[in-house]
Write a protein that holds these residues in place. Structure first.
Motif, PDB file in Angstrom:
ATOM      1  N   ILE A   7     -42.365 -15.053 -10.472  1.00 11.15           N
ATOM      2  CA  ILE A   7     -41.389 -14.634 -11.516  1.00 11.15           C
ATOM      3  C   ILE A   7     -40.851 -16.263 -12.066  1.00 11.15           C
ATOM      4  CG2 ILE A   7     -38.882 -13.820 -12.042  1.00 11.15           C
ATOM      5  CD1 ILE A   7     -39.475 -11.943  -9.861  1.00 11.15           C
ATOM      6  N   ASP A   8     -41.048 -16.237 -13.531  1.00 10.32           N
ATOM      7  CA  ASP A   8     -40.573 -17.700 -14.081  1.00 10.32           C
ATOM      8  C   ASP A   8     -39.195 -17.232 -14.491  1.00 10.32           C
ATOM      9  OD1 ASP A   8     -40.413 -19.952 -15.154  1.00 10.32           O
ATOM     10  OD2 ASP A   8     -41.875 -19.751 -16.439  1.00 10.32           O
ATOM     11  N   ASP A   9     -38.260 -18.306 -14.747  1.00  9.23           N
ATOM     12  CA  ASP A   9     -36.784 -18.102 -15.086  1.00  9.23           C
ATOM     13  C   ASP A   9     -36.172 -16.878 -14.335  1.00  9.23           C
ATOM     14  OD1 ASP A   9     -37.012 -19.991 -16.982  1.00  9.23           O
ATOM     15  OD2 ASP A   9     -37.537 -18.847 -18.485  1.00  9.23           O
ATOM     16  N   GLY A  10     -36.418 -16.913 -12.998  1.00  9.45           N
ATOM     17  CA  GLY A  10     -35.573 -15.925 -12.098  1.00  9.45           C
ATOM     18  C   GLY A  10     -34.114 -15.860 -12.250  1.00  9.45           C
ATOM     19  N   HIS A  11     -33.635 -16.967 -12.689  1.00 10.25           N
ATOM     20  CA  HIS A  11     -32.190 -16.845 -12.873  1.00 10.25           C
ATOM     21  C   HIS A  11     -31.831 -16.049 -14.010  1.00 10.25           C
ATOM     22  CE1 HIS A  11     -33.440 -20.066 -15.861  1.00 10.25           C
ATOM     23  NE2 HIS A  11     -32.517 -19.729 -16.398  1.00 10.25           N
ATOM     24  N   LEU A  12     -32.504 -15.465 -14.789  1.00  5.79           N
ATOM     25  CA  LEU A  12     -32.221 -14.607 -15.999  1.00  5.79           C
ATOM     26  C   LEU A  12     -32.598 -13.271 -15.647  1.00  5.79           C
ATOM     27  CD1 LEU A  12     -33.646 -16.728 -18.987  1.00  5.79           C
ATOM     28  CD2 LEU A  12     -31.343 -16.260 -18.183  1.00  5.79           C
ATOM     29  N   LEU A  13     -33.124 -12.764 -14.202  1.00  5.07           N
ATOM     30  CA  LEU A  13     -33.297 -11.447 -13.864  1.00  5.07           C
ATOM     31  C   LEU A  13     -31.923 -10.455 -13.837  1.00  5.07           C
ATOM     32  CD1 LEU A  13     -35.526 -11.699 -10.831  1.00  5.07           C
ATOM     33  CD2 LEU A  13     -36.317 -10.969 -13.057  1.00  5.07           C
ATOM     34  N   ASP A  14     -31.982  -9.242 -14.306  1.00  4.64           N
ATOM     35  CA  ASP A  14     -31.060  -8.561 -14.432  1.00  4.64           C
ATOM     36  C   ASP A  14     -30.547  -8.119 -12.606  1.00  4.64           C
ATOM     37  OD1 ASP A  14     -31.833  -5.442 -13.723  1.00  4.64           O
ATOM     38  OD2 ASP A  14     -33.200  -6.726 -14.719  1.00  4.64           O
ATOM     39  N   VAL A  15     -29.116  -7.856 -12.618  1.00  5.41           N
ATOM     40  CA  VAL A  15     -28.805  -7.559 -11.136  1.00  5.41           C
ATOM     41  C   VAL A  15     -29.824  -6.458 -10.451  1.00  5.41           C
ATOM     42  CG1 VAL A  15     -26.861  -6.745  -9.862  1.00  5.41           C
ATOM     43  CG2 VAL A  15     -26.349  -8.123 -11.895  1.00  5.41           C
ATOM     44  N   ASP A  16     -29.974  -5.315 -11.013  1.00  6.20           N
ATOM     45  CA  ASP A  16     -30.883  -4.424 -10.520  1.00  6.20           C
ATOM     46  C   ASP A  16     -32.333  -5.065  -9.732  1.00  6.20           C
ATOM     47  OD1 ASP A  16     -29.071  -2.204 -10.341  1.00  6.20           O
ATOM     48  OD2 ASP A  16     -29.461  -2.016 -12.660  1.00  6.20           O
ATOM     49  N   SER A  17     -32.814  -5.939 -10.820  1.00  7.39           N
ATOM     50  CA  SER A  17     -34.088  -6.673 -10.330  1.00  7.39           C
ATOM     51  C   SER A  17     -33.797  -7.794  -9.377  1.00  7.39           C
ATOM     52  CB  SER A  17     -34.729  -7.354 -11.713  1.00  7.39           C
ATOM     53  OG  SER A  17     -35.109  -6.434 -12.676  1.00  7.39           O
ATOM     54  N   ALA A  18     -32.924  -8.254  -9.326  1.00 10.36           N
ATOM     55  CA  ALA A  18     -32.536  -9.420  -8.042  1.00 10.36           C
ATOM     56  C   ALA A  18     -32.427  -8.576  -6.756  1.00 10.36           C
ATOM     57  CB  ALA A  18     -31.456 -10.111  -8.555  1.00 10.36           C
ATOM     58  N   ARG A  19     -31.818  -7.256  -6.789  1.00 14.97           N
ATOM     59  CA  ARG A  19     -31.546  -6.735  -5.652  1.00 14.97           C
ATOM     60  C   ARG A  19     -32.829  -6.120  -5.217  1.00 14.97           C
ATOM     61  NH1 ARG A  19     -26.294  -4.461  -7.862  1.00 14.97           N
ATOM     62  NH2 ARG A  19     -24.688  -5.811  -7.207  1.00 14.97           N
ATOM     63  N   TRP A  20     -33.617  -5.595  -6.088  1.00 14.12           N
ATOM     64  CA  TRP A  20     -34.899  -4.878  -5.619  1.00 14.12           C
ATOM     65  C   TRP A  20     -35.814  -5.932  -5.281  1.00 14.12           C
ATOM     66  CZ3 TRP A  20     -40.076  -5.889  -7.234  1.00 14.12           C
ATOM     67  CH2 TRP A  20     -40.767  -4.931  -6.815  1.00 14.12           C
ATOM     68  N   LEU A  21     -35.784  -7.034  -5.836  1.00 12.41           N
ATOM     69  CA  LEU A  21     -36.671  -8.249  -5.241  1.00 12.41           C
ATOM     70  C   LEU A  21     -36.283  -8.557  -3.825  1.00 12.41           C
ATOM     71  CD1 LEU A  21     -38.890 -10.136  -6.008  1.00 12.41           C
ATOM     72  CD2 LEU A  21     -37.139 -11.528  -6.886  1.00 12.41           C
ATOM     73  N   ALA A  22     -34.918  -8.690  -3.726  1.00 14.26           N
ATOM     74  CA  ALA A  22     -34.567  -9.077  -2.454  1.00 14.26           C
ATOM     75  C   ALA A  22     -35.125  -8.076  -1.090  1.00 14.26           C
ATOM     76  CB  ALA A  22     -32.770  -9.434  -2.272  1.00 14.26           C
TER      77      ALA A  22
END
Length: 158
Positions: A108-123
Motif C-alpha cells: 500500500i502506497d500512501d497508507g496514511h491516506l487510507l480511510d478508517v475502515d480500510s485501516a481497521r480491516w488491514l490491522a
C-alpha cells in the motif's frame, strides 16, 4: 525518483541509495510472514522503494497485490482497497474463511491516506495472518499527513 550524479550526471538510477540491503531486508521480512511499515517524508523515495520491493517479490515468484491510497478516497469506506479486485474479494470474506491465494503480500502506497475502515480491516487482516502488508506512508507530523483522517493515523500507529 532518486538521481545518481556519479559517472552519468543527471541519469536516473534503478536502485535506491542503500537499497541493496534495505530492499533485501524488506523482502526477507515479508517472505518470513512479517508485515512492514515504512514512514518517510515527501520526496524521501518511499514510492521508489516499494517499486523495488515489488520487482524483487515478483522476481521471486510472489507478485504482491498493490493499492495506492489517495486523498479523494479518504472518506469512502474501503475506497482505495476496492481499487484492487483481489483485495476487494478478501474484504468480503469472513475472517476465518480460506482463500485460494494463500497469504498474499499487499503493498500500500500512501497508507496514511487510507480511510478508517480500510485501516481497521488491514490491522485485523495482518493480525489474523490473512495477509502480509508493506504499508508506506508519511509521518503524522508531516504536511502530507494533513490530508489524512486522524483516526487512520492512529490505526496504523498501533
Amino acid at each position: 525518483m532518486p538521481k545518481d550524479d556519479g559517472p552519468n550526471p543527471g541519469s536516473t538510477r534503478s536502485t535506491v541509495v542503500g537499497s541493496d540491503r534495505s530492499v533485501a531486508e524488506i523482502v526477507g521480512t515479508l517472505s518470513d510472514g512479517t508485515s512492514v511499515l515504512v514512514v518517510g517524508t515527501l520526496g524521501s523515495g518511499k514510492s521508489f522503494l516499494i517499486e523495488a520491493v515489488t520487482r524483487a517479490l515478483t522476481t521471486l515468484g510472489r507478485p504482491p497485490l498493490s493499492v495506492r491510497a489517495a486523498a479523494p478516497l479518504t472518506s469512502t469506506p474501503f475506497g482505495a482497497l476496492r481499487t484492487n479486485v483481489v483485495v476487494s474479494r478478501l474484504i468480503e470474506l469472513p475472517p476465518a474463511a480460506p482463500t485460494d491465494i494463500g497469504t498474499p503480500v499487499l503493498v500500500i502506497d500512501d497508507g496514511h491516506l487510507l480511510d478508517v475502515d480500510s485501516a481497521r480491516w488491514l490491522a485485523q487482516a495482518v493480525h489474523s495472518k490473512r495477509l502480509i502488508a508493506l504499508v508506506v506512508g508519511a509521518p503524522s507530523s508531516s504536511t502530507e499527513a494533513r490530508r489524512a483522517q486522524p483516526e487512520t493515523l492512529m490505526e496504523l500507529d498501533e
